[in-house]
Enzyme design. Sequence first.
Site, PDB file in Angstrom:
ATOM      1  N   ALA A 191      41.909 -36.047 -39.480  1.00 34.28           N
ATOM      2  CA  ALA A 191      42.945 -36.570 -38.573  1.00 34.28           C
ATOM      3  C   ALA A 191      42.456 -36.492 -37.141  1.00 34.28           C
ATOM      4  O   ALA A 191      43.121 -35.941 -36.261  1.00 34.28           O
ATOM      5  CB  ALA A 191      44.233 -35.774 -38.739  1.00 34.28           C
ATOM      6  N   GLU A 213      43.650 -33.455 -43.344  1.00 30.69           N
ATOM      7  CA  GLU A 213      42.945 -32.782 -42.248  1.00 30.69           C
ATOM      8  C   GLU A 213      42.673 -31.328 -42.631  1.00 30.69           C
ATOM      9  O   GLU A 213      43.562 -30.623 -43.092  1.00 30.69           O
ATOM     10  CB  GLU A 213      43.793 -32.853 -40.965  1.00 30.69           C
ATOM     11  CG  GLU A 213      43.396 -31.928 -39.839  1.00 30.69           C
ATOM     12  CD  GLU A 213      41.978 -32.153 -39.301  1.00 30.69           C
ATOM     13  OE1 GLU A 213      41.566 -33.306 -39.142  1.00 30.69           O
ATOM     14  OE2 GLU A 213      41.291 -31.140 -39.057  1.00 30.69           O
ATOM     15  N   GLY A 280      33.926 -36.850 -38.019  1.00 35.50           N
ATOM     16  CA  GLY A 280      33.010 -36.608 -36.908  1.00 35.50           C
ATOM     17  C   GLY A 280      31.727 -37.412 -37.056  1.00 35.50           C
ATOM     18  O   GLY A 280      31.518 -38.098 -38.048  1.00 35.50           O
ATOM     19  N   HIS A 453      57.973 -49.579  -7.921  1.00 36.44           N
ATOM     20  CA  HIS A 453      59.140 -49.505  -8.791  1.00 36.44           C
ATOM     21  C   HIS A 453      59.503 -50.902  -9.284  1.00 36.44           C
ATOM     22  O   HIS A 453      59.524 -51.841  -8.475  1.00 36.44           O
ATOM     23  CB  HIS A 453      60.337 -48.918  -8.037  1.00 36.44           C
ATOM     24  CG  HIS A 453      61.583 -48.915  -8.871  1.00 36.44           C
ATOM     25  ND1 HIS A 453      61.791 -47.994  -9.877  1.00 36.44           N
ATOM     26  CD2 HIS A 453      62.664 -49.749  -8.886  1.00 36.44           C
ATOM     27  CE1 HIS A 453      62.951 -48.240 -10.465  1.00 36.44           C
ATOM     28  NE2 HIS A 453      63.498 -49.310  -9.880  1.00 36.44           N
TER      29      HIS A 453
HETATM   30  P1  NAI Z   1      36.819 -36.337 -34.665  1.00 39.44           P
HETATM   31  O1  NAI Z   1      35.941 -35.229 -34.279  1.00 39.44           O
HETATM   32  O2  NAI Z   1      37.695 -36.965 -33.653  1.00 39.44           O
HETATM   33  O3  NAI Z   1      37.767 -35.892 -35.859  1.00 39.44           O
HETATM   34  C1  NAI Z   1      37.272 -35.420 -37.075  1.00 39.44           C
HETATM   35  C2  NAI Z   1      38.387 -34.672 -37.782  1.00 39.44           C
HETATM   36  O4  NAI Z   1      37.972 -34.440 -39.113  1.00 39.44           O
HETATM   37  C3  NAI Z   1      38.680 -33.322 -37.140  1.00 39.44           C
HETATM   38  O5  NAI Z   1      40.066 -33.179 -36.949  1.00 39.44           O
HETATM   39  C4  NAI Z   1      38.125 -32.333 -38.161  1.00 39.44           C
HETATM   40  O6  NAI Z   1      38.832 -31.107 -38.175  1.00 39.44           O
HETATM   41  C5  NAI Z   1      38.312 -33.101 -39.453  1.00 39.44           C
HETATM   42  N1  NAI Z   1      37.432 -32.692 -40.536  1.00 39.44           N
HETATM   43  C6  NAI Z   1      36.132 -32.348 -40.479  1.00 39.44           C
HETATM   44  N2  NAI Z   1      35.658 -32.070 -41.712  1.00 39.44           N
HETATM   45  C7  NAI Z   1      36.681 -32.252 -42.573  1.00 39.44           C
HETATM   46  C8  NAI Z   1      36.819 -32.146 -43.984  1.00 39.44           C
HETATM   47  N3  NAI Z   1      35.799 -31.784 -44.757  1.00 39.44           N
HETATM   48  N4  NAI Z   1      38.020 -32.402 -44.539  1.00 39.44           N
HETATM   49  C9  NAI Z   1      39.082 -32.784 -43.762  1.00 39.44           C
HETATM   50  N5  NAI Z   1      39.010 -32.902 -42.413  1.00 39.44           N
HETATM   51  C10 NAI Z   1      37.827 -32.655 -41.827  1.00 39.44           C
HETATM   52  O7  NAI Z   1      35.834 -37.411 -35.342  1.00 39.44           O
HETATM   53  P2  NAI Z   1      36.036 -38.934 -35.717  1.00 39.44           P
HETATM   54  O8  NAI Z   1      37.458 -39.309 -35.801  1.00 39.44           O
HETATM   55  O9  NAI Z   1      35.144 -39.145 -36.882  1.00 39.44           O
HETATM   56  O10 NAI Z   1      35.423 -39.673 -34.474  1.00 39.44           O
HETATM   57  C11 NAI Z   1      34.107 -39.379 -34.038  1.00 39.44           C
HETATM   58  C12 NAI Z   1      34.015 -39.465 -32.561  1.00 39.44           C
HETATM   59  O11 NAI Z   1      34.052 -40.809 -32.141  1.00 39.44           O
HETATM   60  C13 NAI Z   1      35.171 -38.801 -31.829  1.00 39.44           C
HETATM   61  O12 NAI Z   1      34.949 -37.423 -31.667  1.00 39.44           O
HETATM   62  C14 NAI Z   1      35.166 -39.488 -30.528  1.00 39.44           C
HETATM   63  O13 NAI Z   1      34.270 -38.851 -29.683  1.00 39.44           O
HETATM   64  C15 NAI Z   1      34.656 -40.874 -30.869  1.00 39.44           C
HETATM   65  N6  NAI Z   1      35.797 -41.790 -30.895  1.00 39.44           N
HETATM   66  C16 NAI Z   1      36.501 -41.982 -29.746  1.00 39.44           C
HETATM   67  C17 NAI Z   1      37.578 -42.798 -29.721  1.00 39.44           C
HETATM   68  C18 NAI Z   1      38.340 -42.932 -28.471  1.00 39.44           C
HETATM   69  O14 NAI Z   1      37.861 -42.514 -27.438  1.00 39.44           O
HETATM   70  N7  NAI Z   1      39.536 -43.513 -28.488  1.00 39.44           N
HETATM   71  C19 NAI Z   1      38.013 -43.556 -30.896  1.00 39.44           C
HETATM   72  C20 NAI Z   1      37.226 -43.243 -32.069  1.00 39.44           C
HETATM   73  C21 NAI Z   1      36.146 -42.409 -32.030  1.00 39.44           C
END
Ligand code: NAI
Length: 474
Positions: A191, A213, A280, A453
């Site tokens: 999540a 998550e 991640g 405003h």
């Molecule tokens: P994330 O780091 O945002 O979230 C990964 C989530 O997966 C974490 O909550 C973590 O606790 C959970 N997790 C890890 N291993 C797990 C498991 N085995 N089972 C269940 N949950 C688990 O990584 P995400 O969403 O993959 O995105 C990667 C990166 O891409 C982000 O950290 C961000 O830097 C970038 N990104 C930025 C965006 C934005 O700026 N709007 C949009 C999408 C990505």
Amino acid sequence: MSKSFDVVVIGAGPGGYIAAIRAAQLGMQVACIDEWSTPEGKPAPGGTCTNVGCIPSKALLQSSENFDHAGHAFAEHGIQVKGLAIDVAQMLKRKDKVVKQNNDGILYLFKKNKVIFFHGRGAFAGGSAGAWQIQVSGKTADVLTAKHVIIATGSTPRALPDIPFDNKLILDNTGALAIGETPKKLGVIGAGVIGLEMGSVWRRLGAEVTVLEALPAFLGTVDEQVAKEALKVFTKQGLAIHTGVKVGKITARKNVTVEYTDSAGAAQTLTVDKLIVSIGRVPYTHGLNGNAVGLKLDERGFVAVDGDCKTNLGNVWAVGDVVRGPMLAHKAEEEGVAVAERIAGKHGHVDFNTVPWVIYTSPEIAWVGRTEQQLKEEGVKYRAGSFPFMANGRARALGDTTGFVKILADAATDRILGVHIIGPMASELIAEAVVAMEFGAASEDIAMICHAHPSLSEAMKEAALAVDNRTLNL
Ligand code: NAI
Ligand code: FAD
């Protein structure tokens, strides 16, 4: 064409292409190498962000939000929509067009700034500081000589152990952005930012979405009050979010079965049509041949750099997702500019304390600086002021009154330490907070500025007034 350059940039994502342009603006001879291709084999510069990240995800978020508004919000405005339907193929076609516009835009910018672009893989082929040799393997095989090298090779999605992505049933971000029809049931592991953005897209289009998550807290790095509000709203929107789960066996045949233990320790099974794994991302250095020249990686596989983005090799720099720090496009860009300026003898600088974060869900979530829980942990004395969009005239007129703005300011000096927003256009509103923090503003400074405003930005002013317990409209 000269094969000798002042700067060779490997990777044309936001870190690399921006570094190349800035270096060229500063009068250097610059080459940029990128291997990303369109399905037709043409160059597709822009990296993850342009091709399978920021840009396409925001295109789909917009399309799905329009659909959602037409289905749920228009009626209140007296707009009747009959026969509402989603054409997913057209939605994806539009997304692809937006991506191509950005690819083409970068190629144009390279030309305009006299950056020589090479389509192919760049790898170290030898040399030393001041005369690095970079082999390009693409349609042509060139060897470039570079006084400076900037590594901007980005990141790739992290897979679950033994569950490779096939992008048919088990999807990474590339697969999640290309689902051809709305799945009846969609599972998401993680999540985080991708899970919530992509989960929102397909939920709005009608999928039953379940998010699993691992951590007990939802959005653990976000300000707790914001995370709590977000969980409430997303749950109301129909996202089934389960925190504190332990994912076990995953079987992918016609559909996907996920066995997991819930937060109470009970065994559960989830069966879905498709599963997005967004747990991640990991730095990408494969194919760079860094080993051959002794490029040092840290224990997590990131290219090891100092505060100035210098690697252990003379005149070799690294920026963006492939180095420590937040994996954000704008962070990569800032590092790219700073490195180009340092190479030119200037004083490039990136302030990590004022890098904004945005999650493009509805409502959007945006923040900069420290959270309330961080300030408590650090023992910093602060004052907090909040203002709900419910009390903002423009938000009422928009019909989007969810959320609030919260400003945290130092109790003694009133200097702004963090700003947290959940609500409409939070991604745009946060810019005011970034400017304020970068200029070392106090909350009173924002409170004293005239805001138009009716505008959503008045919620920022009111939150600043609330720090001193003197909101005017609440
Ligand atoms: P994330 O780091 O945002 O979230 C990964 C989530 O997966 C974490 O909550 C973590 O606790 C959970 N997790 C890890 N291993 C797990 C498991 N085995 N089972 C269940 N949950 C688990 O990584 P995400 O969403 O993959 O995105 C990667 C990166 O891409 C982000 O950290 C961000 O830097 C970038 N990104 C930025 C965006 C934005 O700026 N709007 C949009 C999408 C990505
Ligand atoms: P990348 O964009 O990954 O670019 C690296 C480039 O280098 C790629 O083109 C790759 O092909 C190329 N390359 C790698 N190795 C070689 C080699 N040896 N030779 C030649 N080329 C090579 N961030 C935000 O700030 N806002 C968002 O809204 C946002 N949304 C996202 C949504 C999704 C679904 C994902 C996955 C990410 C999102 N991100 C977002 C994160 C953002 O995409 C990254 O932080 C950003 O792309 C990092 O830029 P970069 O230049 O470091 O690397």
